[in-house]
Every structure is written in structure tokens, then in C-alpha cells.
Design a protein around this motif. Sequence first.
Motif, PDB file in Angstrom:
ATOM      1  N   ILE A 104      43.785  44.776  44.932  1.00  0.00           N
ATOM      2  CA  ILE A 104      44.688  44.037  44.050  1.00  0.00           C
ATOM      3  C   ILE A 104      43.835  43.247  43.055  1.00  0.00           C
ATOM      4  N   LEU A 105      44.164  43.331  41.792  1.00  0.00           N
ATOM      5  CA  LEU A 105      43.391  42.631  40.773  1.00  0.00           C
ATOM      6  C   LEU A 105      43.777  41.156  40.744  1.00  0.00           C
ATOM      7  N   GLY A 106      42.818  40.288  41.071  1.00  0.00           N
ATOM      8  CA  GLY A 106      43.071  38.859  41.077  1.00  0.00           C
ATOM      9  C   GLY A 106      42.921  38.250  39.691  1.00  0.00           C
ATOM     10  N   GLY A 107      43.746  37.254  39.393  1.00  0.00           N
ATOM     11  CA  GLY A 107      43.732  36.637  38.070  1.00  0.00           C
ATOM     12  C   GLY A 107      43.226  35.210  38.038  1.00  0.00           C
ATOM     13  N   SER A 108      42.419  34.802  39.025  1.00  0.00           N
ATOM     14  CA  SER A 108      41.991  33.399  39.055  1.00  0.00           C
ATOM     15  C   SER A 108      41.040  33.051  37.910  1.00  0.00           C
ATOM     16  N   GLU A 109      40.384  34.063  37.331  1.00  0.00           N
ATOM     17  CA  GLU A 109      39.460  33.812  36.219  1.00  0.00           C
ATOM     18  C   GLU A 109      40.164  33.783  34.863  1.00  0.00           C
ATOM     19  N   PHE A 110      41.368  34.328  34.810  1.00  0.00           N
ATOM     20  CA  PHE A 110      42.089  34.404  33.542  1.00  0.00           C
ATOM     21  C   PHE A 110      42.455  32.997  33.056  1.00  0.00           C
ATOM     22  N   GLY A 111      42.041  32.694  31.828  1.00  0.00           N
ATOM     23  CA  GLY A 111      42.330  31.365  31.299  1.00  0.00           C
ATOM     24  C   GLY A 111      41.322  30.323  31.708  1.00  0.00           C
ATOM     25  N   TRP A 112      40.351  30.718  32.525  1.00  0.00           N
ATOM     26  CA  TRP A 112      39.293  29.796  32.947  1.00  0.00           C
ATOM     27  C   TRP A 112      37.952  30.301  32.400  1.00  0.00           C
ATOM     28  N   HIS A 113      37.353  31.291  33.073  1.00  0.00           N
ATOM     29  CA  HIS A 113      36.109  31.874  32.577  1.00  0.00           C
ATOM     30  C   HIS A 113      36.351  33.098  31.685  1.00  0.00           C
ATOM     31  N   VAL A 114      37.572  33.605  31.696  1.00  0.00           N
ATOM     32  CA  VAL A 114      37.888  34.812  30.924  1.00  0.00           C
ATOM     33  C   VAL A 114      39.042  34.500  29.971  1.00  0.00           C
ATOM     34  N   ASP A 115      38.837  34.751  28.666  1.00  0.00           N
ATOM     35  CA  ASP A 115      39.876  34.437  27.692  1.00  0.00           C
ATOM     36  C   ASP A 115      40.975  35.495  27.690  1.00  0.00           C
TER      37      ASP A 115
ATOM     38  N   THR B 132      42.923  46.026  60.017  1.00  0.00           N
ATOM     39  CA  THR B 132      44.074  45.288  59.481  1.00  0.00           C
ATOM     40  C   THR B 132      43.982  45.028  57.978  1.00  0.00           C
ATOM     41  N   VAL B 133      42.826  45.251  57.353  1.00  0.00           N
ATOM     42  CA  VAL B 133      42.715  45.048  55.907  1.00  0.00           C
ATOM     43  C   VAL B 133      43.375  46.218  55.175  1.00  0.00           C
ATOM     44  N   VAL B 134      44.269  45.902  54.254  1.00  0.00           N
ATOM     45  CA  VAL B 134      44.976  46.939  53.492  1.00  0.00           C
ATOM     46  C   VAL B 134      44.501  46.984  52.045  1.00  0.00           C
ATOM     47  N   ALA B 135      44.505  45.843  51.374  1.00  0.00           N
ATOM     48  CA  ALA B 135      44.140  45.809  49.951  1.00  0.00           C
ATOM     49  C   ALA B 135      43.563  44.440  49.608  1.00  0.00           C
ATOM     50  N   PRO B 136      42.242  44.328  49.500  1.00  0.00           N
ATOM     51  CA  PRO B 136      41.635  43.046  49.127  1.00  0.00           C
ATOM     52  C   PRO B 136      42.071  42.599  47.732  1.00  0.00           C
ATOM     53  N   ILE B 137      42.131  41.296  47.538  1.00  0.00           N
ATOM     54  CA  ILE B 137      42.360  40.707  46.216  1.00  0.00           C
ATOM     55  C   ILE B 137      40.990  40.439  45.614  1.00  0.00           C
ATOM     56  N   VAL B 138      40.695  41.071  44.471  1.00  0.00           N
ATOM     57  CA  VAL B 138      39.368  40.945  43.878  1.00  0.00           C
ATOM     58  C   VAL B 138      39.475  40.386  42.461  1.00  0.00           C
ATOM     59  N   ASN B 139      38.782  39.276  42.220  1.00  0.00           N
ATOM     60  CA  ASN B 139      38.747  38.696  40.880  1.00  0.00           C
ATOM     61  C   ASN B 139      37.661  39.384  40.055  1.00  0.00           C
ATOM     62  N   VAL B 140      37.986  39.683  38.815  1.00  0.00           N
ATOM     63  CA  VAL B 140      37.086  40.448  37.948  1.00  0.00           C
ATOM     64  C   VAL B 140      36.758  39.623  36.709  1.00  0.00           C
ATOM     65  N   TYR B 141      35.507  39.712  36.249  1.00  0.00           N
ATOM     66  CA  TYR B 141      35.037  38.882  35.148  1.00  0.00           C
ATOM     67  C   TYR B 141      34.850  39.641  33.841  1.00  0.00           C
ATOM     68  N   SER B 142      34.778  40.979  33.907  1.00  0.00           N
ATOM     69  CA  SER B 142      34.637  41.762  32.675  1.00  0.00           C
ATOM     70  C   SER B 142      35.209  43.154  32.909  1.00  0.00           C
ATOM     71  N   PRO B 143      35.614  43.842  31.838  1.00  0.00           N
ATOM     72  CA  PRO B 143      36.190  45.190  31.989  1.00  0.00           C
ATOM     73  C   PRO B 143      35.261  46.165  32.707  1.00  0.00           C
TER      74      PRO B 143
END
Length: 305
Positions: free
Chosen positions: A16-27, A267-278
Motif C-alpha cells: 500500500i502506498l503511504g502518503g505520510s511524506e506528501f505535503g511534508w518532504h514531497v511537494d 499474517t502480513v498481507v500488504a505493508p504500507i510503504v512511504n515513498v520519497y521519489s517516483p
Amino acid sequence: MRTPLGESGLSVFPFILGGSEFGWHVDLESSHAILDGYLELGGNAVHTSDSYAGGRSEHILGQWIHSRGLRDEVVVSVRVGGHPEHPGLGPVNLVRAVEASLTALRTDRIDLLYLDGGSDRTTALEDALATVQWLVEAGKVRAVGAFGFTAPQLVEARILSSAGLPRLTTLDVPYNLLRRTDFEGDLRLVAGAQSIAVTPSQTLEHGFLAGHHRSRSRVGASVRGAQLAASINRRGTRTLKALDALGAELGVSDAAVALAWVLAQKTVVAPIVNVYSPSHVGELVQGVGVKLGRSQLAELARAAA
């Protein structure tokens, strides 16, 4: 490539694509490029929180979904409970949080609502789930997950679900090669026994396991710098060397190997991963295709011990 997300009724890409960087380190522009790249490579699930980047993450994600006309193609998950304007999981604040997220995301529903158990030690779980039941019946939420919950809380939630309240179908817990104690124990046993789909966050330990910023002199004094510096020690160095060696052997990046290790865990199905660049999206998609053998998994675990 889709994987059923436990008993939520949802099916998602293996990460799962995490969005914690959006609006912080990523414009905004770079965030949309990351999201476009993820979609093009087969991704269909995104995660945000009403507290990420002061709410900017939700707005950026909402703009992307709206401008691309993708609402029915994308599984949207949101964590609530940590926003300062409506904190915790009390009935009034929980409803306000969901309504605010719906507005920011420009949508009429949240596919998967994660309740932040660590944000509220006073609201009874029964009251929180009763509020979620109203939100589900109103069509504003499809499924519910847990973040920051203890094993006893998961047991309590299952008892409440047997009485008719919504069932916790997913669990988000920080988990990776270097951070294992939070999950490997009672929490994993209970999740397995209840068929809860685990969607762990911090898969790359703030980017450290992707091989970013390997020396203290380069991490700087920011919040991210402090997070990265905490891993720069003998154990962290051993782990990176093991990832390097295995990545070279398999022809993939450190991030791909780190993700493959998490995906191989029970038990892991889909990790949430934050991405910093395309460019990082492609590296991670490689990890979905990597199947680590028993000896490779053990080698990585030894290095990170």
C-alpha cells in the motif's frame, strides 16, 4: 496482482502506498508523480492520515484521485484519532474526523478506516466501534482497522464484534527487520488467530533500509535526520551489509529485499510503504516479485539481531 485484505471485502496490491511524506518532504507535483507511477505499475491502494503534514497529505491525495477520476479504482485507507482539532476516538470527534477527511479527500466514503488506539486511552472501545457502526451504516466507511492497539484490545474488539459491532479486519503496526519486538509476540498470535490482515508500516525504517543516508554526517538535524541517525549503529550497519549482499545476488535494490522480507512474514498481507521519489516505486515493485528462501530469511534476521 491483488490480495484479499483479510475479511474486509477489499483486495489490494501487495504493498500500500503511504502518503505520510506528501505535503511534508514531497511537494504536490512530486507526490502526484509518485502516485501515477504506482498506479502504472499495478498499484491500487493508498494510505494517509488526517494528521500527516497537518492535513496536507489528504488534500494532495484527494486532488490526485479527483483529477484522475480514479475513485472507484483505488482503495483509500485513512488513520484518524491524532488530529489536534478532533483528537481521540470519542463519538463526536470521530465523526468530525471522518467528515473532515471525506472533504479533504473529495470523496463520499473511506474504504478502510484505521482507529488510532494510541491517541485515546479514555474512550471505551465499545463506544468507538458503535460510532464506526453508524459510519458504516451511513455509507461513509466500508471496513475498519486498528493502529496502536494491544493484543488484549484486539481480543476485546473480537468479543464486541460477536455482539454485533463492526469487526477489526486489519492491523497496522510498525514492523521491519530492525523493528520487530512490537509485533513478534502476542500481537502476531492474536492477529493470526483472528484472521486479521496485517498491513505493517515503517517497512523501510524511515528510509534507512532502502540504503538512504548511511552515515551520521549526512543525515542532518531534521526530524528525519534524527530518525535515520537512530539506526546508524553496528546492528544497522550489519543489516545494510546483508541487504546489499542479497540485493546484489538477486539483482534488486536494498528496499526491494527489505520489503520482500516483510512480505514473507506470517499474517502480513500488504505493508504500507512511504515513498520519497517516483524512482523508488519501481524499486519496491521489484520486491513484490522477490521470493526469499528460508536460508536467506534467516541470514537477514541474524544480521538484524
